[in-house]
Write an enzyme that holds these catalytic residues in place. Structure first.
Site, PDB file in Angstrom:
ATOM      1  N   LYS A 120      67.748  21.048  -6.797  1.00 27.32           N
ATOM      2  CA  LYS A 120      68.064  21.445  -5.214  1.00 27.32           C
ATOM      3  C   LYS A 120      69.370  20.324  -5.394  1.00 27.32           C
ATOM      4  O   LYS A 120      70.556  20.859  -4.227  1.00 27.32           O
ATOM      5  CB  LYS A 120      67.353  20.565  -4.056  1.00 27.32           C
ATOM      6  CG  LYS A 120      66.331  22.574  -4.244  1.00 27.32           C
ATOM      7  CD  LYS A 120      65.387  22.190  -2.610  1.00 27.32           C
ATOM      8  CE  LYS A 120      64.450  23.540  -2.829  1.00 27.32           C
ATOM      9  NZ  LYS A 120      63.697  23.171  -1.753  1.00 27.32           N
ATOM     10  N   HIS A 212      66.831  29.612  10.509  1.00 24.92           N
ATOM     11  CA  HIS A 212      66.619  29.690   9.388  1.00 24.92           C
ATOM     12  C   HIS A 212      67.470  30.886   8.895  1.00 24.92           C
ATOM     13  O   HIS A 212      66.841  31.725   9.577  1.00 24.92           O
ATOM     14  CB  HIS A 212      65.055  29.397   9.263  1.00 24.92           C
ATOM     15  CG  HIS A 212      65.010  29.682   6.791  1.00 24.92           C
ATOM     16  ND1 HIS A 212      64.014  29.053   7.196  1.00 24.92           N
ATOM     17  CD2 HIS A 212      66.069  30.025   6.760  1.00 24.92           C
ATOM     18  CE1 HIS A 212      64.218  28.794   5.343  1.00 24.92           C
ATOM     19  NE2 HIS A 212      65.323  29.868   5.359  1.00 24.92           N
ATOM     20  N   ARG A 296      66.041  34.784  -7.279  1.00 18.91           N
ATOM     21  CA  ARG A 296      65.450  36.235  -7.199  1.00 18.91           C
ATOM     22  C   ARG A 296      65.470  36.843  -5.829  1.00 18.91           C
ATOM     23  O   ARG A 296      66.065  36.653  -4.995  1.00 18.91           O
ATOM     24  CB  ARG A 296      63.672  35.435  -7.339  1.00 18.91           C
ATOM     25  CG  ARG A 296      63.392  34.281  -5.819  1.00 18.91           C
ATOM     26  CD  ARG A 296      62.050  34.069  -6.346  1.00 18.91           C
ATOM     27  NE  ARG A 296      61.805  33.166  -4.978  1.00 18.91           N
ATOM     28  CZ  ARG A 296      61.862  33.428  -3.773  1.00 18.91           C
ATOM     29  NH1 ARG A 296      62.027  34.398  -3.580  1.00 18.91           N
ATOM     30  NH2 ARG A 296      61.345  32.273  -3.451  1.00 18.91           N
TER      31      ARG A 296
END
Length: 457
Positions: A120, A212, A296
């Site tokens: 990250k 989010h 993904r």
């Protein structure tokens, strides 16, 4: 390079995503191979595939995470490619490399790109260089609590410590005061090491009540990139999403266009190919900050499929075959209407405790604008070994109000007997005035919990 159609694809996963990939393959005329653990012998994905191979016992480490067994299954069945789904080995760079070495196409990004995006702090540094807004924080992995303390003073409390090699809330600690940082630093490292085999953590500014937001992208092997709009994923508990929708009620057209331009540039610079999701936090002022990339297909991809008309899984396969995006998509991406997804989990809606067991009755809702992705059926057994997801209920409406009403109707018509499910919780969320008005953040469920605890079901 001309595209070469696959003849056979092995799905290295289970449950609803395995069924979803099989569905896409059937529509493309591609044969399929299902792998399964002993606990999933009677799962629907095993029944629907053209071939199936048992790869080990129930424990994931001995089956769905067993690289040697999966590669052997692919070689035995002469599979051209492997689709990893989500979870398990889907973001494992080593697995992608083994596929390539074995002459099997990995339907996903290249291994080096997975590594870049999977660590990250590296992904944050790269995105910062590309002009994508990133939260203030450490430029890399923290070497000591003293380094974290010094940086936290510059950034300003509260700050959050995060595991560099993973997500889902593990290895994550919010620090409000300097005196608490050393102890929380040690806890975050210990949890990160246990969960991801890496104790590396980094630090960033903590946003107390964020939304989010994530952006869906597709990139081919010819340098073409398309952004398929954004998804609102703020309805979650302990960093696990419960309900998603697209588009977000708060992202403006101008903001969407600005972020899309930056992401297109970053995706091309990274050499990213196939499907991916770039996740952001939105602060109280409406500003977006990059947090991570999921290299993904996502659980919530169906909401993007509804509003764009793009079959993302089929696009993944066609991109991996070498086809260009302009041919796959047939034109520019246009967002139409509104879609909502509810994750129907096998868990008690009051306590969130898992509820494995046999389903004695199962009736799926239908009608205009309703889709159910599931692997379950009457008399099947929900095993205790894996994720508790039973089905994804997805609806589409001309606008958000219609989508909400359609979802409420569909939830009433969704019958699952023999186990507890999250359906009653979703019904309460959809009926909440703040949710209906689009006024919520990632703390919504925490504030909502007193009402949930008194729910009757």
């Amino acid at each position: 390079m001309p595209s070469v159609p696959f003849k056979k694809i092995l799905i290295a996963n289970r449950g609803e995503i395995a069924v979803r990939v099989i569905t896409a393959c059937k529509e493309l005329g591609i044969h399929t191979v299902a792998v399964y653990s002993e606990a999933d012998r009677y799962s629907a994905h095993v029944r629907y595939a053209d071939q199936s191979i048992c790869i080990g016992p129930a424990k994931s480490a001995l089956s769905y995470l067993n690289v040697a067994a999966i590669i052997s299954a692919a070689e035995i069945t002469n599979a051209d490619a492997i689709h990893p789904g989500y979870g398990f080995l889907s973001e494992n760079a080593g697995f992608a490399e083994v596929c390539e070495t074995s002459g099997i196409k990995f339907i996903g990004p290249k291994a080096d790109v997975i590594r870049l995006m999977g660590v990250k702090e590296q992904a944050r540094a790269f995105m910062r260089e590309m002009g994508v807004p990133v939260l203030p924080g450490s430029p890399g992995v923290l070497g000591s609590p003293e380094e974290a303390l010094e940086l936290a003073e510059k950034v300003g409390y509260p700050v959050i410590l995060k595991a560099s090699a993973g997500g889902g809330g593990r290895g994550m600690r919010v620090v409000n005061h300097a005196k608490d940082l050393p102890g929380l630093f040690a806890q975050a490292q210990q949890e990160a090491g246990a969960a991801f085999s890496s104790a590396d953590v980094y630090l960033e500014k903590f946003i107390g009540a964020p939304r989010h937001i994530e952006f869906q992208l597709l990139a081919d092997e010819h340098g073409n990139v398309e952004i398929l709009g954004e998804r609102e994923c703020s309805i979650q508990r302990r960093h696990q999403k419960l309900l998603e929708e697209s588009p977000s009620p708060v992202v403006t057209d101008a903001q969407r266009a600005e972020i899309s331009v930056a992401l297109r540039k970053a995706t091309q610079a990274a050499g990213y190919t196939n499907a991916g999701t770039v996740e952001f936090l939105m602060d109280e002022t409406g500003k977006l900050y990059f947090i991570e990339v999921n290299a993904r297909v996502q659980v919530e991809h169906p909401v993007s499929e509804f509003v764009t008309g793009v079959d993302i899984v089929k696009a993944q396969i066609r991109v991996a075959q070498g086809e260009p995006l302009p041919k796959i998509l047939g034109g520019p991406i246009v967002l139409r209407g509104h879609a909502i997804e509810c994750r129907i989990n096998a868990e008690n809606p009051d306590t969130f405790t898992p509820s494995p067991g046999r389903i004695t009755g199962f009736h799926l809702p239908g009608g205009i604008g309703v889709r159910v992705d599931t692997w379950a059926y009457t008399d099947c057994v929900i095993p205790p070994y894996y994720d508790s997801l039973v089905a994804k209920l997805v609806v589409y409406g001309n606008d958000r109000a219609e989508a909400i009403q359609r979802m409420r109707r569909a939830l009433e018509m969704f019958v699952v007997e023999g186990i507890h499910t999250s359906i009653p919780l979703h019904q309460k969320i959809l009926a909440d005035p703040d949710f209906q008005a689009g006024k919520f953040d990632t703390g919504f469920i925490n504030r909502f919990m007193p009402a949930v605890k008194t729910a009757k079901h």
